[in-house]
Design an enzyme around this catalytic site. Sequence first.
Site, PDB file in Angstrom:
ATOM      1  N   LYS A 229      14.346 -22.057   4.806  1.00  0.00           N
ATOM      2  CA  LYS A 229      15.242 -23.452   5.042  1.00  0.00           C
ATOM      3  C   LYS A 229      16.947 -23.104   4.957  1.00  0.00           C
ATOM      4  O   LYS A 229      17.660 -23.446   5.543  1.00  0.00           O
ATOM      5  CB  LYS A 229      14.835 -24.249   3.918  1.00  0.00           C
ATOM      6  CG  LYS A 229      15.720 -25.272   3.529  1.00  0.00           C
ATOM      7  CD  LYS A 229      15.843 -26.250   4.533  1.00  0.00           C
ATOM      8  CE  LYS A 229      17.008 -27.271   4.456  1.00  0.00           C
ATOM      9  NZ  LYS A 229      17.127 -28.244   5.324  1.00  0.00           N
TER      10      LYS A 229
ATOM     11  N   CYS B 120      24.493 -30.423   3.605  1.00  0.00           N
ATOM     12  CA  CYS B 120      23.583 -29.241   3.978  1.00  0.00           C
ATOM     13  C   CYS B 120      24.230 -27.961   4.126  1.00  0.00           C
ATOM     14  O   CYS B 120      24.096 -26.862   3.246  1.00  0.00           O
ATOM     15  CB  CYS B 120      22.509 -29.657   5.154  1.00  0.00           C
ATOM     16  SG  CYS B 120      21.817 -30.869   4.583  1.00  0.00           S
TER      17      CYS B 120
END
Length: 418
Positions: free
Chosen positions: A204, A258
Amino acid sequence: MKVAVIGLGYVGLPLATALAYKGFDVIGVDVVPKKVEMINKGIPPIEEPKLPEMLKEVVEKGKLKATTNYDEIRDAYAIIIAVPTPVKEGKPDLSYLESALREIGKRLKKGQVVIIESTIPPGTTQNFAKKILEEESGLKHGEFYLVHAPERLAPGKAMVELFTVPKLVGGLTKEDVEAAKKVYEKLTSGGVIETSAINAEMSKLAENTFRDLNIAFANALALLAEELGANVWEVIRLANTHPRVNIHLPGPGVGGPCLTKDPYMLANPMKGLAKELIITGRKLNEYMPKHFSELIEKLAKPGSKVALLGLAYKGGVDDIRESPTLKIYEYLKDKYELSVHDPYVKEAPIPFTKDLKEAVKGASLIAVVTDHPDYKEIDWEEVAKLVKEKVVLDGRNVLDKERVERAGFEYKALGVGE
Ligand code: SAJ
């Protein structure tokens, strides 16, 4: 099947809605009563295409219910955690995750599966989450299941990608993965990819760090192109005609929740040159708003009006989290009369307008910060009548240079040298 989602924000609410849409009975838990109230009326507190219709439908059908009461998770098959894991000064803050885990742990029953969708530092599932759940519940892992199934939601595309993007499910054991798979195989047509928790955690972070480093490389090329009199957009276009090259695009900054934090989570446990590589890329991207502000200072006299086009962190969305515009505004607010335009944004800590005419009226420079598709359609002949000086700085290569110049403007761009 009953599923609980903890945290009804940018990740949790689209996920809870999508699960309910696919037939799960969903309980959404959030600590903010106002949010819970809105969701139970079928009104999303966040902006996301397709979410309003879908949320309304699942709430009306009784498939999704929001609450502030953790007790309602007791008979859920799976409990999915989607709380924020912010990074402050380069260090991850796991306090929201910890409190969610403690609340869950206190109520955890044999056979339940706990799924962490929040982005977490490598090792968190094994060394942090498992311990807290065991401590609070008195159960042993194996009596309950635990996985990391990282969220991959891109704001603006969430209600499409949730149903199509492959889902990584990383467990501490094979049984963990099997238990969590039962949820995701019904949700996404992209399939479930089984792996270990540590691999899911790292991959991720790798996805977003890859993107951040790639953009940093593009920004490095932009700075050099400005020095050498080249055009970075052309350089990248040419390089990308090679079948194995995919350089991303430079710009006045990298925003969003992010890419601005995940590289730190990945780099923190690294050492030496590896760590330096990732942090350097991040720092270069963090420097770009300052660089763009300096380009503005070269083109506009102090005290004049500068219009910044775009406040959202990326094109086509209303999301301003970590937006480069906020930083550019800070650098320049005491030097210029600034106006900020955005057609999508609803609320912001700085003044802005949705009216382009108002934003550009009397401006000595128009600077494009966000690649909103709307900016391709600007009527430059009309804008020319309103401005004081006809100078445009394109930070995202979104404008049609010829059209802008035809209206009498001087066209300048980030990454393009003289
Ligand atoms: N940006 C550039 N140049 C580019 C691409 C983007 O400067 O070539 C900038 C954008 O303007 C924006 C920032 O980067 O300010 C981030 O935008 P983004 O489109 O890269 O991504 P996010 O933050 O909206 O979502 C990312 C996505 N990750 C990847 O594409 C690998 C999304 O799929 C993830 O689910 C999401 O992070 C997340 O939640 O982790």
